[in-house]
Each structure stands twice: as C-alpha cells, then as structure tokens.
Design a protein around this motif. Structure first.
Motif, PDB file in Angstrom:
ATOM      1  N   ARG A 120     116.813  33.582  56.495  1.00 16.82           N
ATOM      2  CA  ARG A 120     115.718  34.345  55.890  1.00 16.82           C
ATOM      3  C   ARG A 120     115.306  35.507  56.788  1.00 16.82           C
ATOM      4  O   ARG A 120     115.002  36.603  56.304  1.00 16.82           O
ATOM      5  CB  ARG A 120     114.529  33.435  55.620  1.00 16.82           C
ATOM      6  N   ILE A 121     115.279  35.260  58.090  1.00 10.87           N
ATOM      7  CA  ILE A 121     114.916  36.335  59.030  1.00 10.87           C
ATOM      8  C   ILE A 121     115.926  37.476  58.944  1.00 10.87           C
ATOM      9  O   ILE A 121     115.560  38.656  58.915  1.00 10.87           O
ATOM     10  CB  ILE A 121     114.831  35.772  60.462  1.00 10.87           C
ATOM     11  N   ASP A 122     117.218  37.117  58.897  1.00 10.82           N
ATOM     12  CA  ASP A 122     118.254  38.159  58.808  1.00 10.82           C
ATOM     13  C   ASP A 122     118.083  38.982  57.536  1.00 10.82           C
ATOM     14  O   ASP A 122     118.240  40.221  57.550  1.00 10.82           O
ATOM     15  CB  ASP A 122     119.641  37.514  58.843  1.00 10.82           C
ATOM     16  N   ASP A 123     117.777  38.319  56.409  1.00  6.81           N
ATOM     17  CA  ASP A 123     117.588  39.042  55.150  1.00  6.81           C
ATOM     18  C   ASP A 123     116.402  39.998  55.248  1.00  6.81           C
ATOM     19  O   ASP A 123     116.460  41.145  54.780  1.00  6.81           O
ATOM     20  CB  ASP A 123     117.362  38.058  54.002  1.00  6.81           C
ATOM     21  N   LEU A 124     115.326  39.534  55.876  1.00  8.24           N
ATOM     22  CA  LEU A 124     114.131  40.366  55.988  1.00  8.24           C
ATOM     23  C   LEU A 124     114.357  41.526  56.952  1.00  8.24           C
ATOM     24  O   LEU A 124     113.829  42.631  56.748  1.00  8.24           O
ATOM     25  CB  LEU A 124     112.949  39.512  56.440  1.00  8.24           C
ATOM     26  N   ARG A 125     115.096  41.280  58.031  1.00  9.91           N
ATOM     27  CA  ARG A 125     115.411  42.378  58.955  1.00  9.91           C
ATOM     28  C   ARG A 125     116.269  43.430  58.264  1.00  9.91           C
ATOM     29  O   ARG A 125     116.108  44.633  58.482  1.00  9.91           O
ATOM     30  CB  ARG A 125     116.126  41.831  60.190  1.00  9.91           C
ATOM     31  N   ALA A 126     117.186  42.967  57.420  1.00 11.50           N
ATOM     32  CA  ALA A 126     118.013  43.915  56.677  1.00 11.50           C
ATOM     33  C   ALA A 126     117.182  44.745  55.712  1.00 11.50           C
ATOM     34  O   ALA A 126     117.535  45.880  55.383  1.00 11.50           O
ATOM     35  CB  ALA A 126     119.105  43.161  55.911  1.00 11.50           C
ATOM     36  N   ALA A 127     116.033  44.178  55.286  1.00  8.60           N
ATOM     37  CA  ALA A 127     115.145  44.897  54.370  1.00  8.60           C
ATOM     38  C   ALA A 127     114.235  45.875  55.097  1.00  8.60           C
ATOM     39  O   ALA A 127     113.451  46.576  54.449  1.00  8.60           O
ATOM     40  CB  ALA A 127     114.311  43.909  53.563  1.00  8.60           C
ATOM     41  N   GLY A 128     114.290  45.891  56.445  1.00  9.56           N
ATOM     42  CA  GLY A 128     113.525  46.878  57.195  1.00  9.56           C
ATOM     43  C   GLY A 128     112.410  46.318  58.053  1.00  9.56           C
ATOM     44  O   GLY A 128     111.739  47.072  58.768  1.00  9.56           O
ATOM     45  N   GLU A 137     107.725  40.581  62.438  1.00 12.71           N
ATOM     46  CA  GLU A 137     107.316  40.547  61.037  1.00 12.71           C
ATOM     47  C   GLU A 137     108.255  39.660  60.216  1.00 12.71           C
ATOM     48  O   GLU A 137     107.803  38.876  59.374  1.00 12.71           O
ATOM     49  CB  GLU A 137     107.297  41.967  60.473  1.00 12.71           C
ATOM     50  N   ALA A 138     109.530  39.775  60.488  1.00 15.41           N
ATOM     51  CA  ALA A 138     110.501  38.958  59.759  1.00 15.41           C
ATOM     52  C   ALA A 138     110.293  37.478  60.046  1.00 15.41           C
ATOM     53  O   ALA A 138     110.369  36.637  59.133  1.00 15.41           O
ATOM     54  CB  ALA A 138     111.923  39.377  60.150  1.00 15.41           C
ATOM     55  N   PHE A 139     110.013  37.139  61.296  1.00  9.44           N
ATOM     56  CA  PHE A 139     109.767  35.745  61.653  1.00  9.44           C
ATOM     57  C   PHE A 139     108.554  35.206  60.905  1.00  9.44           C
ATOM     58  O   PHE A 139     108.580  34.115  60.330  1.00  9.44           O
ATOM     59  CB  PHE A 139     109.562  35.623  63.160  1.00  9.44           C
ATOM     60  N   LEU A 140     107.466  35.961  60.906  1.00 10.33           N
ATOM     61  CA  LEU A 140     106.241  35.514  60.251  1.00 10.33           C
ATOM     62  C   LEU A 140     106.447  35.300  58.762  1.00 10.33           C
ATOM     63  O   LEU A 140     106.102  34.252  58.211  1.00 10.33           O
ATOM     64  CB  LEU A 140     105.129  36.537  60.484  1.00 10.33           C
TER      65      LEU A 140
END
Length: 449
Positions: free
Chosen positions: A39-47, A52-55
């Motif tokens: 999930r973190i990787d997907d959120l990081r890919a989204a910017g 923020e991605a961890f949270l």
C-alpha cells in the motif's frame, strides 16, 4: 548493506506494536507488513512522500484489521500534526486571518494589563496578590473561547465557575492571614486554569487527546513566558541604563505602567506564539526533558536521604515537607511534559528507564513524606495546612503509582505507550476536584481559621 530509512523505522515500529498482541502469529505479522508495504508503494507512486504514505496506508489497513485500526487511532493524530504544520487553504473556513488574531490578542493583553493596573491601585497588597489570577487568566480564557468558537452555553458556564471561585475567595469570612485563606488563594488558580483548559479544548474536555494538547500547551507557555521575560528584562535594563546617562529615572514608569501592562500582556502574547509556532517548541521540549529528568532524579534521591537521616518523623521540619510537596509537583509537571513531547511510535529506550527511576524515587519520597505527615497529625492534631498537604500527597501517590506501573510495562514491552498517555489525561480532573475541595470546603470545615 543499505542503511535503514525513516520509512523502514516507521514500519518497524508498526510491526513491534502489532507483535505485542499475542493473538497474532508472527507469520500473520509478516503478511500484514507485506500488505502495508504494498500500500505504501502504491501511495508513493501516486505522489505522496514516505511519511504521508505510511500514515494513509496504516489508516487504510485499519479498515481491514482491528489491531491496525487501534494503532491508527492511537497514533494518527500526532502523525498528522507532524506532517501538516500549516493547514491547507480552505481547510478551516473559521480560521481567523493572522492579523485579526494578533489584534484580538493585543486587545486582550491591554485589557489584562488595565485590570492589573486598576487592581494594584485600588486593592490592598494581600488582596491584590490573592486576585491576580482572576485579573489575568479570564482574558486568556476569552482568547481561546474566541479562537475555538466555543458555544455560548460553555462560555457562560466557565464564567460562572470563575465568578463563584472569586466570590468564595473574597467573600468567605477568613481570618486575616489565616491558613484557610492562604490555602484558598493557592488553590484557586488551579480552578481558573482548569476553566482555561476547558476553553482551550473548545468544549471537547472529555477528549484525552485534547487534554494532552493542553498539557503540552501549558509547558510550552511556561517556556515562552520565560523567554519573553528574559528578553524583556535585558531590554528594560539597557533602556534604564541609557536613560540614566541623561538623568531620567525609569523606575516610576516601570512600576506604575510598564510592568502592570507588560507582564499580563506577555502571557497573552506567549499563548498566541505557542498556538502559531508549535513546531519550534516541539524541538525544544525533548531537550528540556532530557536535561531536567536526571537532575530531578538526583534531587529526589537527596531528599530521600535527608528524610531518612532527619531523626524521628515528628521532628521533620514543616518547611521541609512543604518543599518536598513542591518537588513532587515539579516531578509531575516534568513527567506530564515529557510524555506529551515524546514520539509515541518510538520504542522504549534508556530515557524511558530513567523516567521510571525518577517515578520510583518520587514514590519513595512521597511515602516517607506521607508517613511524616501522618505522624505529625497523630502527635499534634490536624490543621488546615497538614490536611491539605496530606490530601495532595495522597492524590500524587495514586497518580505516580499507576504511572510507574504503566511505565514499567512499557519499558518491558508488555504494554503500549497509549495506555500511559491516557492515564495522565484521565487523572488530571482529580487535581481540579481536590483544589475545589480546598477552596470551597476548608474554610467552613476549619472555622475559617
């Protein structure tokens, strides 16, 4: 081998939190951690950045897993505070422009200064000293009531509490210089500050998080007031020196106008600064707690030795017991401030063990002080001062015992930090209740002596 990143540290803390729940097998923890990283990787890919991605990933995991939901509930608000220091435009339409808020603060500061000036001019010295809190703190309460858009019913209730407390302190038929009058004057500011805290929470006084925010605000306010006082003192000293060269004496203006207006105004300005610049003080707070915790622990050990070597407990000087009460209150303030400033995601370490040692030393001192007080009461009888000191020590004892137990569990990694933090905020109203008992009840109970 690559150095671990900040994101790796965050995930490790999450794994540690989840692993403490014995119902979850290690293999399940590994699987949950893999899902979290995906999930973190997907959120990081989204910017989004790492934090923020961890949270966001943990919050979304919360909808799938009860333990992750609890982790998110305990830690997300503090994380958001660290990630979003400045609200986005339009995030809160009720937020007043900075210039307007500063104008309100300055107006309230002038009002507080005028109240102090009138009080110093019209009241006797002892009466003025008794009423200083009623002259200054209502303006701070008004600032938070305005800033938080507090309901009128809540503001009315808080004003009623202030009016009743002020009336009790000033209208009770206390004997001049009597113990009950002094005790009421010492405990009344606790009730006033509690009313300020309710206004600070905007009526959400049942929220443990909001109470802890007020604890943090209190510590930061003390820091800012001290800094303003030091800077103002230097500035006034230089100004007085320059004016003295040309034969102008600043002292009359200093006593008659500058101090009555600047000191109350500094409290309001400091509160505004804390609200506006919280991230700066959060960098100072951990340093202060790490400096003063070991020093306070040494002070407690010395106090314990003094009590043990003082001879019979009935011969312990009353002033020494009063000073010990002050030391225990200092320990409590330091403990609350350090807990409010701590990163709740960090694993227990050396500083947590040092805090546990401080609490243990405080309990030892409190136990000896209680024994000395009970011995003095049995030997010489009860008095308002003795009963007030005894009650305060019992309230502190309960607080410290439970805190020590929870802190021990945290250091042994048997319990989470959230339980320790919640206990502090849950117990705080007990101090306000005890202050109310002293202010309202001790006069009639001891014949206003």
């Amino acid at each position: 081998m690559d150095e671990p990143t900040a994101l790796d540290a965050q995930v490790a803390r999450w794994r540690d939190y989840v692993s403490r729940h014995r119902a979850i097998a290690p293999a399940d923890v590994d699987e949950m951690a893999d899902h979290l990283r995906e999930r973190i990787d997907d959120l990081r890919a989204a910017g989004l950045d790492d934090e923020e991605a961890f949270l966001v990933a943990v919050k979304r995991m919360g909808s799938l897993d009860a333990v992750s939901r609890e982790f998110a509930r305990e830690h997300s608000e503090r994380l958001w505070k660290q990630l979003v220091l400045v609200p986005a435009p339009g995030a809160d339409d009720r937020r007043a422009p900075a210039w307007r808020e500063l104008g309100v603060v300055l107006a309230l500061g002038v009002g507080a200064g005028t109240a102090v000036k009138v009080g110093a001019t019209t009241l006797a010295d002892d009466t003025f000293a008794t009423n200083v809190a009623f002259l200054v703190l209502p303006f701070l309460l008004g600032y938070f009531a305005w800033k938080r858009r507090a309901p009128l019913a809540l503001v009315g209730a808080l004003v009623a509490v202030l009016a009743v407390t002020c009336a009790v302190v000033n209208l009770y038929p206390f004997a001049d210089g009597g113990s009950t009058m002094v005790l009421a004057a010492l405990h009344a500011p606790v009730l006033v500050w509690t009313a300020v805290g309710v206004a600070y929470t905007g009526g959400r006084w049942r929220s443990g998080d909001r109470r802890m925010d007020f604890v943090r605000f209190t510590g930061e306010l003390v820091i800012y007031v001290a800094l303003l006082a030091l800077g103002g003192g230097v500035l006034l000293g230089l100004t007085a020196g320059l004016l003295a060269v040309v034969g102008v004496d600043l002292e009359p203006a200093l006593e008659g106008w500058i101090l009555p207006y600047c000191v109350p105004g500094a409290v309001l300005v400091a509160a505004w600064l804390v609200e506006a610049k919280q991230e700066v003080v959060e960098n100072i707070a951990p340093v202060l707690t790490r400096v003063f915790t070991p020093l306070t622990t040494v002070m407690l050990v010395v106090s314990f030795v003094v009590l043990l070597t003082a001879g019979g407990l009935t011969t312990v000087d009353r002033e020494l017991l009063i000073l010990l009460d002050a030391v225990l209150v200092l320990v409590l303030a330091l403990l609350l401030y350090s807990i409010s400033a701590r990163d709740p995601l960090a694993r227990p370490g050396f500083f947590d063990a040092l805090q546990l040692a401080m609490v243990a030393a405080a309990l030892a001192v409190d136990a000896l002080a209680l024994t000395a007080m009970l011995t003095r009461i049995a030997e010489f009888g009860a008095s308002p001062n003795k009963v007030a000191a005894l009650g305060l020590n019992l309230v502190l004892l309960v607080h410290l015992v439970r805190t020590g137990w929870l802190l021990l569990g945290f250091c042994r990694r048997r319990a989470g930090f959230g339980a320790l933090e919640r206990w502090q905020t849950t117990y705080l109203p007990v101090y306000a209740l005890w202050a109310a008992v002293v202010v309202v009840g001790f006069g009639p109970l001891f014949g206003f002596a």
